[in-house]
Motif scaffolding. Structure first.
Motif, PDB file in Angstrom:
ATOM      1  N   ILE A 123       0.839  -1.203   0.000  1.00 16.70           N
ATOM      2  CA  ILE A 123       0.000   0.000   0.000  1.00 16.70           C
ATOM      3  C   ILE A 123       0.873   1.253   0.000  1.00 16.70           C
ATOM      4  CG2 ILE A 123      -1.628   1.347   1.400  1.00 16.70           C
ATOM      5  CD1 ILE A 123      -2.902  -1.393   2.191  1.00 16.70           C
ATOM      6  N   ASP A 124       1.956   1.235   0.767  1.00 14.95           N
ATOM      7  CA  ASP A 124       2.891   2.367   0.759  1.00 14.95           C
ATOM      8  C   ASP A 124       3.470   2.582  -0.642  1.00 14.95           C
ATOM      9  OD1 ASP A 124       2.452   2.723   3.449  1.00 14.95           O
ATOM     10  OD2 ASP A 124       4.369   1.840   4.084  1.00 14.95           O
ATOM     11  N   ALA A 125       3.825   1.487  -1.307  1.00 14.21           N
ATOM     12  CA  ALA A 125       4.360   1.592  -2.677  1.00 14.21           C
ATOM     13  C   ALA A 125       3.308   2.150  -3.625  1.00 14.21           C
ATOM     14  CB  ALA A 125       4.844   0.222  -3.156  1.00 14.21           C
ATOM     15  N   LEU A 126       2.066   1.743  -3.440  1.00 13.02           N
ATOM     16  CA  LEU A 126       0.976   2.231  -4.274  1.00 13.02           C
ATOM     17  C   LEU A 126       0.762   3.727  -4.052  1.00 13.02           C
ATOM     18  CD1 LEU A 126      -1.061   1.037  -6.290  1.00 13.02           C
ATOM     19  CD2 LEU A 126      -2.638   0.743  -4.379  1.00 13.02           C
ATOM     20  N   ARG A 127       0.822   4.146  -2.813  1.00 11.74           N
ATOM     21  CA  ARG A 127       0.681   5.577  -2.503  1.00 11.74           C
ATOM     22  C   ARG A 127       1.826   6.384  -3.103  1.00 11.74           C
ATOM     23  NH1 ARG A 127      -0.858   4.451   3.656  1.00 11.74           N
ATOM     24  NH2 ARG A 127      -3.082   4.125   3.371  1.00 11.74           N
ATOM     25  N   LYS A 128       3.047   5.840  -2.976  1.00  7.52           N
ATOM     26  CA  LYS A 128       4.208   6.528  -3.527  1.00  7.52           C
ATOM     27  C   LYS A 128       4.067   6.652  -5.040  1.00  7.52           C
ATOM     28  CE  LYS A 128       8.373   5.358  -2.082  1.00  7.52           C
ATOM     29  NZ  LYS A 128       9.642   4.618  -2.000  1.00  7.52           N
ATOM     30  N   GLN A 129       3.595   5.602  -5.673  1.00  2.17           N
ATOM     31  CA  GLN A 129       3.388   5.606  -7.119  1.00  2.17           C
ATOM     32  C   GLN A 129       2.364   6.674  -7.498  1.00  2.17           C
ATOM     33  OE1 GLN A 129       2.198   1.808  -8.679  1.00  2.17           O
ATOM     34  NE2 GLN A 129       1.321   2.709 -10.499  1.00  2.17           N
ATOM     35  N   GLY A 130       1.334   6.836  -6.689  1.00  2.36           N
ATOM     36  CA  GLY A 130       0.308   7.831  -6.960  1.00  2.36           C
ATOM     37  C   GLY A 130       0.815   9.253  -6.822  1.00  2.36           C
ATOM     38  N   ARG A 131       1.849   9.459  -6.003  1.00  2.38           N
ATOM     39  CA  ARG A 131       2.397  10.802  -5.809  1.00  2.38           C
ATOM     40  C   ARG A 131       3.367  11.199  -6.907  1.00  2.38           C
ATOM     41  NH1 ARG A 131       2.927   9.315  -0.102  1.00  2.38           N
ATOM     42  NH2 ARG A 131       5.074   8.811  -0.588  1.00  2.38           N
ATOM     43  N   THR A 132       3.937  10.222  -7.613  1.00  6.74           N
ATOM     44  CA  THR A 132       4.857  10.571  -8.692  1.00  6.74           C
ATOM     45  C   THR A 132       4.054  11.023  -9.890  1.00  6.74           C
ATOM     46  OG1 THR A 132       4.934   8.260  -9.384  1.00  6.74           O
ATOM     47  CG2 THR A 132       6.746   9.039  -8.007  1.00  6.74           C
ATOM     48  N   PHE A 133       4.544  12.001 -10.564  1.00  7.89           N
ATOM     49  CA  PHE A 133       3.816  12.535 -11.703  1.00  7.89           C
ATOM     50  C   PHE A 133       4.594  12.292 -12.983  1.00  7.89           C
ATOM     51  CE2 PHE A 133       6.389  15.771  -9.757  1.00  7.89           C
ATOM     52  CZ  PHE A 133       7.051  16.352 -10.811  1.00  7.89           C
ATOM     53  N   GLU A 134       3.875  12.279 -14.059  1.00  3.22           N
ATOM     54  CA  GLU A 134       4.469  12.053 -15.368  1.00  3.22           C
ATOM     55  C   GLU A 134       5.104  13.354 -15.859  1.00  3.22           C
ATOM     56  OE1 GLU A 134       4.374   9.123 -17.114  1.00  3.22           O
ATOM     57  OE2 GLU A 134       3.375   8.135 -15.447  1.00  3.22           O
ATOM     58  N   ARG A 135       6.229  13.241 -16.501  1.00  2.00           N
ATOM     59  CA  ARG A 135       6.859  14.389 -17.151  1.00  2.00           C
ATOM     60  C   ARG A 135       6.889  14.126 -18.646  1.00  2.00           C
ATOM     61  NH1 ARG A 135       9.271  18.658 -14.940  1.00  2.00           N
ATOM     62  NH2 ARG A 135       9.954  18.477 -12.816  1.00  2.00           N
ATOM     63  N   SER A 136       6.613  15.127 -19.381  1.00  2.00           N
ATOM     64  CA  SER A 136       6.697  15.046 -20.827  1.00  2.00           C
ATOM     65  C   SER A 136       8.146  15.239 -21.236  1.00  2.00           C
ATOM     66  CB  SER A 136       5.831  16.135 -21.460  1.00  2.00           C
ATOM     67  OG  SER A 136       6.142  16.277 -22.815  1.00  2.00           O
ATOM     68  N   ILE A 137       8.547  14.680 -22.352  1.00  2.00           N
ATOM     69  CA  ILE A 137       9.897  14.891 -22.858  1.00  2.00           C
ATOM     70  C   ILE A 137      10.087  16.361 -23.200  1.00  2.00           C
ATOM     71  CG2 ILE A 137       9.413  14.379 -25.277  1.00  2.00           C
ATOM     72  CD1 ILE A 137      12.535  13.297 -23.358  1.00  2.00           C
ATOM     73  N   ASP A 138       8.981  17.076 -23.440  1.00  2.36           N
ATOM     74  CA  ASP A 138       9.060  18.512 -23.715  1.00  2.36           C
ATOM     75  C   ASP A 138       9.550  19.290 -22.502  1.00  2.36           C
ATOM     76  OD1 ASP A 138       8.053  17.998 -26.238  1.00  2.36           O
ATOM     77  OD2 ASP A 138       5.978  18.333 -25.602  1.00  2.36           O
ATOM     78  N   ASP A 139       9.449  18.709 -21.319  1.00  2.00           N
ATOM     79  CA  ASP A 139       9.911  19.363 -20.104  1.00  2.00           C
ATOM     80  C   ASP A 139      11.412  19.182 -19.883  1.00  2.00           C
ATOM     81  OD1 ASP A 139       7.304  20.073 -19.561  1.00  2.00           O
ATOM     82  OD2 ASP A 139       6.960  18.369 -18.206  1.00  2.00           O
ATOM     83  N   ALA A 140      12.093  18.499 -20.800  1.00  2.00           N
ATOM     84  CA  ALA A 140      13.494  18.153 -20.615  1.00  2.00           C
ATOM     85  C   ALA A 140      14.389  19.321 -20.251  1.00  2.00           C
ATOM     86  CB  ALA A 140      14.037  17.423 -21.842  1.00  2.00           C
TER      87      ALA A 140
END
Length: 189
Positions: free
Chosen positions: A84-101
């Protein structure tokens, strides 16, 4: 005549026998993995959660109270909580677009090999250095830096642990730094 009660590997470990921990892990890895997989649905993430759970169990074995429940329930609850902790951590990470490089690279360590690449190395030199890497490292570098994938996504796609992806990436970057060092020096002189 009663048969003597043989202590479980967990009981032996709690009593001070660190060698019993391996037997304890062997006994509970399957059930802990099944519990974590039920929560996370991704085998590689479940493996990581189980690893974290066993680290917690190693650290907290003294907190187990047999009067409050069975050891199996306690172990599987820790495995489930780790998932559950891993699932929560996964939910907090956000996707970055390659355009944000550009903004991502601006935040990196100035010694980062990719910062150096962005500052002036030619694509020919980079391609030559990439081709010197072992195939599994080359693939991970291409997916992370050129396709903009996060290590966790690469791990999921390849069916390996995220830690393995990060280790291969770290090794690849060290090899690239070494291979591109002379080119960088030529550009600076």
């Amino acid at each position: 005549m009663t048969t003597p009660v043989v202590p479980t590997p967990f009981q032996r470990f709690r009593a001070g026998d660190p060698s019993a921990f391996d037997h304890f892990v062997a006994e509970y890895t399957g059930p802990a993995y099944a519990t974590a997989l039920q929560v996370l649905k991704v085998p590689a993430r479940a493996e990581e959660a189980v690893q974290d759970a066993f680290v917690r169990l190693w650290q907290r074995a003294g907190q187990f109270d047999p009067a409050r429940g069975h050891e199996r329930s306690w172990v599987l609850a820790i495995a489930r909580n780790s998932a559950i902790d891993a699932l929560r951590k996964q939910g907090r990470t956000f996707e970055r677009s390659i355009d944000d490089a550009p903004s991502v690279y601006a935040l990196r360590d100035p010694d980062d090999v990719w910062q150096q690449v962005l500052e002036g190395l030619t694509s020919i030199d980079v391609r030559a250095a990439l081709q010197q890497l072992p195939a599994e490292q080359q693939d991970i570098v291409l997916q992370v830096y050129y396709e903009g994938k996060r290590p966790v996504e690469v791990a999921r796609e390849l069916g390996i642990a995220e830690g393995t992806v990060r280790s291969r990436l770290r090794l690849a970057l060290a090899k690239l730094r070494e291979a591109l060092g002379p080119v960088r020096e030529d550009l600076q002189s």
